[in-house]
Design a protein around this motif. Structure first.
Motif, PDB file in Angstrom:
ATOM      1  N   ALA A 106       8.832   9.223  -0.997  1.00 58.38           N
ATOM      2  CA  ALA A 106       9.624   8.197  -1.707  1.00 58.38           C
ATOM      3  C   ALA A 106       9.549   6.853  -0.651  1.00 58.38           C
ATOM      4  CB  ALA A 106      11.144   8.474  -2.228  1.00 58.38           C
ATOM      5  N   ALA A 107       9.637   7.274   0.527  1.00 59.91           N
ATOM      6  CA  ALA A 107       9.637   6.076   1.384  1.00 59.91           C
ATOM      7  C   ALA A 107       8.464   5.519   1.719  1.00 59.91           C
ATOM      8  CB  ALA A 107      10.491   6.568   2.871  1.00 59.91           C
ATOM      9  N   LEU A 108       7.410   6.637   1.855  1.00 65.14           N
ATOM     10  CA  LEU A 108       6.097   6.064   1.816  1.00 65.14           C
ATOM     11  C   LEU A 108       5.632   5.188   0.575  1.00 65.14           C
ATOM     12  CD1 LEU A 108       3.586   6.200   3.666  1.00 65.14           C
ATOM     13  CD2 LEU A 108       2.908   8.207   2.405  1.00 65.14           C
ATOM     14  N   GLU A 109       6.069   5.851  -0.486  1.00 65.00           N
ATOM     15  CA  GLU A 109       5.927   4.965  -1.832  1.00 65.00           C
ATOM     16  C   GLU A 109       6.391   3.490  -1.728  1.00 65.00           C
ATOM     17  OE1 GLU A 109       3.443   7.654  -3.854  1.00 65.00           O
ATOM     18  OE2 GLU A 109       4.003   5.657  -4.118  1.00 65.00           O
ATOM     19  N   ARG A 110       7.635   3.413  -1.089  1.00 67.08           N
ATOM     20  CA  ARG A 110       8.505   2.107  -1.062  1.00 67.08           C
ATOM     21  C   ARG A 110       7.475   1.368  -0.132  1.00 67.08           C
ATOM     22  NH1 ARG A 110      12.860   5.516  -1.081  1.00 67.08           N
ATOM     23  NH2 ARG A 110      13.220   5.112   1.113  1.00 67.08           N
ATOM     24  N   ASP A 111       7.251   1.832   1.130  1.00 66.46           N
ATOM     25  CA  ASP A 111       6.301   0.968   2.186  1.00 66.46           C
ATOM     26  C   ASP A 111       5.264   0.491   1.524  1.00 66.46           C
ATOM     27  OD1 ASP A 111       7.274   3.426   4.968  1.00 66.46           O
ATOM     28  OD2 ASP A 111       8.537   1.736   3.868  1.00 66.46           O
ATOM     29  N   THR A 112       4.619   1.551   0.560  1.00 71.91           N
ATOM     30  CA  THR A 112       3.377   0.981   0.135  1.00 71.91           C
ATOM     31  C   THR A 112       3.517  -0.184  -0.818  1.00 71.91           C
ATOM     32  OG1 THR A 112       2.607   3.371   0.490  1.00 71.91           O
ATOM     33  CG2 THR A 112       1.134   1.734  -1.277  1.00 71.91           C
ATOM     34  N   ALA A 113       4.707   0.052  -1.678  1.00 72.22           N
ATOM     35  CA  ALA A 113       4.967  -0.951  -2.790  1.00 72.22           C
ATOM     36  C   ALA A 113       5.376  -2.302  -1.868  1.00 72.22           C
ATOM     37  CB  ALA A 113       6.084  -0.678  -3.812  1.00 72.22           C
ATOM     38  N   ALA A 149     -12.468   1.886  -5.711  1.00 76.02           N
ATOM     39  CA  ALA A 149     -11.615   2.474  -6.640  1.00 76.02           C
ATOM     40  C   ALA A 149     -12.037   4.214  -6.947  1.00 76.02           C
ATOM     41  CB  ALA A 149     -11.990   2.014  -8.250  1.00 76.02           C
ATOM     42  N   ASP A 150     -13.158   4.263  -6.242  1.00 74.71           N
ATOM     43  CA  ASP A 150     -13.608   5.684  -6.052  1.00 74.71           C
ATOM     44  C   ASP A 150     -13.109   6.442  -4.995  1.00 74.71           C
ATOM     45  OD1 ASP A 150     -15.238   4.296  -4.497  1.00 74.71           O
ATOM     46  OD2 ASP A 150     -17.320   5.170  -5.099  1.00 74.71           O
ATOM     47  N   GLY A 151     -12.328   5.876  -3.867  1.00 77.70           N
ATOM     48  CA  GLY A 151     -11.628   6.526  -2.837  1.00 77.70           C
ATOM     49  C   GLY A 151     -12.548   6.109  -1.832  1.00 77.70           C
ATOM     50  N   THR A 152     -13.683   5.429  -1.835  1.00 76.34           N
ATOM     51  CA  THR A 152     -14.516   5.186  -0.449  1.00 76.34           C
ATOM     52  C   THR A 152     -13.707   4.052   0.393  1.00 76.34           C
ATOM     53  OG1 THR A 152     -16.500   5.275  -1.642  1.00 76.34           O
ATOM     54  CG2 THR A 152     -16.459   3.954   0.133  1.00 76.34           C
ATOM     55  N   ARG A 153     -13.474   4.521   1.393  1.00 78.43           N
ATOM     56  CA  ARG A 153     -12.795   3.766   2.475  1.00 78.43           C
ATOM     57  C   ARG A 153     -13.616   2.577   3.265  1.00 78.43           C
ATOM     58  NH1 ARG A 153      -9.203   6.775   7.085  1.00 78.43           N
ATOM     59  NH2 ARG A 153      -8.208   7.570   4.992  1.00 78.43           N
ATOM     60  N   LEU A 192      -8.893  -3.864  -5.475  1.00 83.51           N
ATOM     61  CA  LEU A 192      -8.906  -3.010  -4.297  1.00 83.51           C
ATOM     62  C   LEU A 192      -7.841  -2.040  -4.348  1.00 83.51           C
ATOM     63  CD1 LEU A 192      -9.291  -5.617  -1.200  1.00 83.51           C
ATOM     64  CD2 LEU A 192     -11.158  -4.349  -1.985  1.00 83.51           C
ATOM     65  N   MET A 193      -7.956  -0.979  -3.440  1.00 87.09           N
ATOM     66  CA  MET A 193      -6.918   0.168  -3.588  1.00 87.09           C
ATOM     67  C   MET A 193      -6.214   0.081  -2.340  1.00 87.09           C
ATOM     68  SD  MET A 193      -7.129   1.430  -6.474  1.00 87.09           S
ATOM     69  CE  MET A 193      -5.967   3.096  -6.133  1.00 87.09           C
ATOM     70  N   LEU A 194      -5.057  -0.070  -2.025  1.00 90.32           N
ATOM     71  CA  LEU A 194      -4.217  -0.067  -0.719  1.00 90.32           C
ATOM     72  C   LEU A 194      -3.725   1.324  -0.430  1.00 90.32           C
ATOM     73  CD1 LEU A 194      -3.377  -1.697   1.747  1.00 90.32           C
ATOM     74  CD2 LEU A 194      -1.223  -2.100   0.535  1.00 90.32           C
ATOM     75  N   ARG A 195      -4.315   2.169   0.303  1.00 89.97           N
ATOM     76  CA  ARG A 195      -3.828   3.390   0.798  1.00 89.97           C
ATOM     77  C   ARG A 195      -2.966   3.412   1.793  1.00 89.97           C
ATOM     78  NH1 ARG A 195      -7.590   9.089   0.720  1.00 89.97           N
ATOM     79  NH2 ARG A 195      -6.090  10.292   1.875  1.00 89.97           N
ATOM     80  N   VAL A 196      -1.926   4.263   2.022  1.00 88.85           N
ATOM     81  CA  VAL A 196      -1.060   4.319   3.014  1.00 88.85           C
ATOM     82  C   VAL A 196      -0.953   5.615   3.248  1.00 88.85           C
ATOM     83  CG1 VAL A 196       1.113   3.902   4.133  1.00 88.85           C
ATOM     84  CG2 VAL A 196       0.007   2.261   2.452  1.00 88.85           C
ATOM     85  N   ILE A 226      -2.547  16.620  15.503  1.00 88.44           N
ATOM     86  CA  ILE A 226      -2.571  18.136  15.014  1.00 88.44           C
ATOM     87  C   ILE A 226      -1.374  18.676  14.858  1.00 88.44           C
ATOM     88  CG2 ILE A 226      -3.275  20.479  15.969  1.00 88.44           C
ATOM     89  CD1 ILE A 226      -5.466  19.042  17.786  1.00 88.44           C
ATOM     90  N   GLY A 227      -1.189  19.563  13.752  1.00 88.49           N
ATOM     91  CA  GLY A 227       0.281  20.075  13.548  1.00 88.49           C
ATOM     92  C   GLY A 227       1.106  19.141  12.601  1.00 88.49           C
ATOM     93  N   THR A 228       0.452  18.053  12.221  1.00 91.10           N
ATOM     94  CA  THR A 228       1.207  17.244  11.200  1.00 91.10           C
ATOM     95  C   THR A 228       0.825  17.227   9.793  1.00 91.10           C
ATOM     96  OG1 THR A 228      -0.291  15.358  11.748  1.00 91.10           O
ATOM     97  CG2 THR A 228       1.732  15.643  12.895  1.00 91.10           C
ATOM     98  N   ARG A 229       1.653  16.750   9.063  1.00 91.75           N
ATOM     99  CA  ARG A 229       1.499  16.945   7.551  1.00 91.75           C
ATOM    100  C   ARG A 229       1.020  15.643   6.902  1.00 91.75           C
ATOM    101  NH1 ARG A 229       5.681  19.587   2.962  1.00 91.75           N
ATOM    102  NH2 ARG A 229       4.381  19.392   1.099  1.00 91.75           N
ATOM    103  N   VAL A 230       0.271  15.516   6.104  1.00 88.99           N
ATOM    104  CA  VAL A 230      -0.310  14.413   5.262  1.00 88.99           C
ATOM    105  C   VAL A 230       0.689  13.928   4.147  1.00 88.99           C
ATOM    106  CG1 VAL A 230      -2.219  12.838   4.628  1.00 88.99           C
ATOM    107  CG2 VAL A 230      -2.498  14.705   6.481  1.00 88.99           C
ATOM    108  N   PHE A 231       1.107  12.404   4.208  1.00 84.74           N
ATOM    109  CA  PHE A 231       1.490  12.078   3.115  1.00 84.74           C
ATOM    110  C   PHE A 231       0.925  10.883   2.519  1.00 84.74           C
ATOM    111  CE2 PHE A 231       5.337  14.698   2.915  1.00 84.74           C
ATOM    112  CZ  PHE A 231       5.597  15.046   4.134  1.00 84.74           C
ATOM    113  N   THR A 232       0.453  10.761   1.154  1.00 90.40           N
ATOM    114  CA  THR A 232      -0.304   9.518   0.842  1.00 90.40           C
ATOM    115  C   THR A 232       0.146   8.923  -0.238  1.00 90.40           C
ATOM    116  OG1 THR A 232      -2.341  11.082   1.778  1.00 90.40           O
ATOM    117  CG2 THR A 232      -2.732   9.251  -0.120  1.00 90.40           C
ATOM    118  N   SER A 233      -0.066   7.842  -0.240  1.00 91.17           N
ATOM    119  CA  SER A 233       0.248   6.843  -1.232  1.00 91.17           C
ATOM    120  C   SER A 233      -0.523   5.614  -1.378  1.00 91.17           C
ATOM    121  CB  SER A 233       2.027   6.351  -1.041  1.00 91.17           C
ATOM    122  OG  SER A 233       2.085   5.357  -2.303  1.00 91.17           O
ATOM    123  N   GLN A 234      -1.193   5.264  -2.612  1.00 89.81           N
ATOM    124  CA  GLN A 234      -2.035   4.332  -2.836  1.00 89.81           C
ATOM    125  C   GLN A 234      -1.700   3.514  -4.141  1.00 89.81           C
ATOM    126  OE1 GLN A 234      -5.802   6.080  -2.987  1.00 89.81           O
ATOM    127  NE2 GLN A 234      -5.541   7.092  -4.887  1.00 89.81           N
TER     128      GLN A 234
END
Length: 692
Positions: A67-74, A228-232, A260-264, A242-250
């Motif tokens: 949720a925090a990542l979604e807020r940061d993305t917004a 739009a197809d995810g190409t960075r 454009l797509m903004l991905r965090v 290493i050893g961290t977890r990925v949280f994604t929001s776009q």
């Protein structure tokens, strides 16, 4: 209760049948199994409960992170949209009503300095041909002029959309290669203008992330523009550990003409196993401890940096004080020396330990002036301020030699505005005094040369104008003597004597003129050994003649057994005559009634050194001629200019007599001096070399 019933002791064996033992054993096993099963079930339930609580806590933490990542993305999308709108307004602000294109370039350059995300600003005409273009000063040129024209499809598409909608429009991003490898993702912004022209701004997508989105990023996040197809396209932020977890929001960013797509992506460790009060307490204590350690480390670094800066400042000041050639000295309020620099130690020849000894009297004070310096120091510490222009004094080196110094003193004030002593600066002026003495001697030589030049002109004039009249006087006198005849008596004899004296004085005047002329022309004169009395006797008749007119008494003093002097007789006689006449005129200027009868002119000849004194270094002997009067004396103002050519105090004087006398004496190797006479008047002395 059932478990307790199962544990009741069995009856004695003798009271049970033989086959009942197996039943009891089985009952015991069943009772134990039930107990362990219940404990195992309870453990499983508790474990499941704990796992559920931990999973729920972890899930809640994951949801909070997401949720925090979604807020940061917004927030990042909002900031990006606001930044793009502000940029469009700033681009529109570069235009002013009636502004010329040359002025637009200056405004565009100013906008490029404020917006690092822009690579280039262009003013294009209706056919999309660049009219004016300004590149960013923060990068080397990426967009080549040859590729910027009507054929550029991205710009054409954006400008067509902008003209159709009447608002700024963007082009899809395109890749611009850079020389040396790599490239830049660029997006074009087209702003329609009145008259059919366009303003085009080229965005660097990476710099757009840095300037418009980067400030909102937190630690452990990566933000990127993607298709739009995810190409960075571009990315900004920290890489995944290493050893961290990925949280994604776009989120999708729809722009006029492009999208454009903004991905965090957020990198975060897995949720804690026991997110409870104890963990929070331990975490808080750990954070507090780490914070204390961080603050302590920062304070230690700050202290070490301050100590290093202080050491550097002290080393710089020490090097500066050691390199100056001016002596520095500090004293406390009791007069004790607390600091000296190497230049001062080298100046006086004492070591710092010797100078900073516990003594009020300094070792470099001259013995004969120590009391005077002590009184001056006492007045200074009593509050007397020294002159700002400094004052001169004399110091004594360790070997006993004296040397002059120029001293500048000022109160020594500490950081609390309290005077703790005195600070002094010293300059050794020995070399300056030597240079001044050489300059004074050179000035005197120049003055002597000037006097010679002046007298030369006068001598040439007098020699030319007076030679013929003096020759006529001598001829008339000789003719008169011939007419009187050799044997004359009575009054005729007196007339003949007077005519003879006229002829002698005319001849003497001619000799004087020729001597002065030869003297100033630096011709070699025949110097001869002449008795001092002969020089006095030669000028005495003329001196006595003027003395009778002025009622002056003449006194002549000769020391016994005087040697002869080697000189140009005629010139020295003129010196004596000139000094005697000046002395009698000085006494005649006194108009007081009690001065009559007290007019005494003393002519004295003596050896320059007393009997038994050490002879000069050149081995020569000298005679001193002095002419003393009882006149009005010489004031300090007149004494400063006494030997200056054409300076005189008499209305009828020319100001060449004393100048010529000094030049004649100096050419003989002597010196002409004067001093006050006692009780009044002046004594002129000059020296001449003795014969032998």
């Amino acid at each position: 209760m059932a478990d307790e019933a199962l544990d009741v002791p069995a009856p004695p064996p003798q009271q049970q049948p033989q086959r009942g033992g197996w039943v009891v054993a089985f009952a015991r096993l069943r009772s134990l199994w039930k107990r362990w099963f219940l404990w195992l079930l309870l453990a499983v339930l508790v474990s499941a409960l704990l796992v559920t609580v931990v999973w729920l806590a972890g899930r809640h933490e994951v949801e909070q992170v997401q949720a925090a990542l979604e807020r940061d993305t917004a927030d990042a999308v909002v900031d990006l949209r606001s930044g793009l709108q502000r940029n469009a307004q700033s681009l529109r602000a570069t235009l002013a009503p009636g502004m010329e294109r040359t002025h637009w370039a200056d405004r565009a350059a100013a906008q490029l300095r404020e917006h690092r995300e822009w690579l280039r600003l262009e003013w294009r005409d209706a056919d999309l041909r660049p009219v004016e273009a300004v590149n960013t000063p923060y990068r080397t040129r990426i967009l080549e002029e040859s590729n910027r024209g009507p054929a550029q499809s991205d710009v054409a598409l954006a400008c067509a959309t902008a003209r159709k909608g009447g608002a700024p429009a963007y082009s899809p991003s395109h890749y611009v290669p850079v020389a040396g490898g790599g490239g830049v993702e660029v997006m074009e912004l087209c702003l329609p203008m009145d008259g059919g022209d366009y303003l085009v701004a080229s965005y660097s997508l990476r710099d757009t992330l840095v300037e418009l989105v980067g400030p909102t990023l937190t630690r452990g996040q990566e933000v990127a523009f993607t298709e739009a197809d995810g190409t960075r396209l571009v990315a900004l932020g920290t890489s995944r550990r290493i050893g961290t977890r990925v949280f994604t929001s776009q989120q999708r960013i729809d722009l006029p003409g492009a999208s454009l797509m903004l991905r965090v992506d957020g990198w975060r460790a897995a949720p804690d196993l026991f997110p409870n009060m104890l963990t929070a307490l331990v975490t808080a204590i750990s954070i507090a401890l780490v914070s204390v350690l961080v603050l302590l480390a920062r304070d230690t670094r700050r202290r070490l940096r301050a100590e290093r800066d202080l050491a550097d400042a002290l080393a710089f000041r020490k090097a500066m004080e050691d390199s100056v050639i001016t002596g520095l000295r500090a004293r406390d309020l009791q007069g004790r020396i607390t600091y000296v620099n190497p230049a001062f130690c080298e100046m006086v020849g004492f070591t710092p330990e010797e100078l900073m000894a516990d003594s009020v009297e300094a070792p470099y004070w001259p013995t004969e002036l120590a009391h005077e310096y002590h009184l001056r120091q006492t007045r200074r510490f009593a509050g007397g301020l020294p002159p700002r222009e400094g004052f001169e004094s004399v110091f004594m080196r360790k070997d006993g030699t004296r040397f002059p110094v120029l001293i500048f003193e000022a109160p020594l004030i500490n950081a609390h505005k309290v005077q703790t002593g005195w600070m002094s600066a010293f300059i050794d002026v020995s070399e300056q005094r030597r240079v001044e003495e050489i300059s004074r001697a050179s000035q005197e030589r120049l003055q002597a040369s000037a006097r010679l030049a002046t007298v030369g002109e006068m001598a040439s004039l007098l020699s030319h104008e007076l030679t013929q009249p003096l020759a006529a006087i001598a001829s008339y006198a000789t003719g008169s003597l011939n007419l009187l005849g050799p044997e004359v008596k009575g009054e005729q004899a007196e007339v003949a004597m007077a005519v003879k004296r006229i002829a002698e004085q005319a001849d003497r005047a001619g000799q004087v003129i020729r001597s002065v002329h030869d003297f100033v022309r630096r011709r070699d004169r025949m110097r001869e050994a002449v008795a001092p009395q002969a020089l006095i006797d030669a000028v005495l008749p003329l001196v006595r003649l003027q003395a009778r007119k002025l009622d002056v008494t003449i006194e002549i003093v000769f020391e016994e057994r005087l040697p002869a002097v080697v000189c140009d007789r005629t010139l020295v006689e003129q010196v004596l005559l000139n000094l005697a006449r000046n002395a009698m005129q000085a006494m005649d200027s006194l108009d007081s009634p009690d001065n009559t009868g007290n007019r005494l002119l003393r002519l004295r000849v003596a050896r320059a050194l007393p009997v038994g004194a050490t002879a000069p270094a050149d081995g020569r002997r000298w005679l001193e001629f002095s002419v003393a009067d009882l006149g009005c004396g010489i004031s300090d103002e007149v004494a400063a200019r006494l030997f200056t050519p054409f300076f005189t105090t008499r209305p009828d004087g020319m100001g060449l007599g004393l100048s010529l006398c000094r030049t004649v004496v100096e050419q003989h190797g002597g010196a002409l001096m004067f001093e006050p006479n006692r009780p009044r008047g002046t004594v002129f002395r000059f020296t001449l070399p003795a014969a032998g």
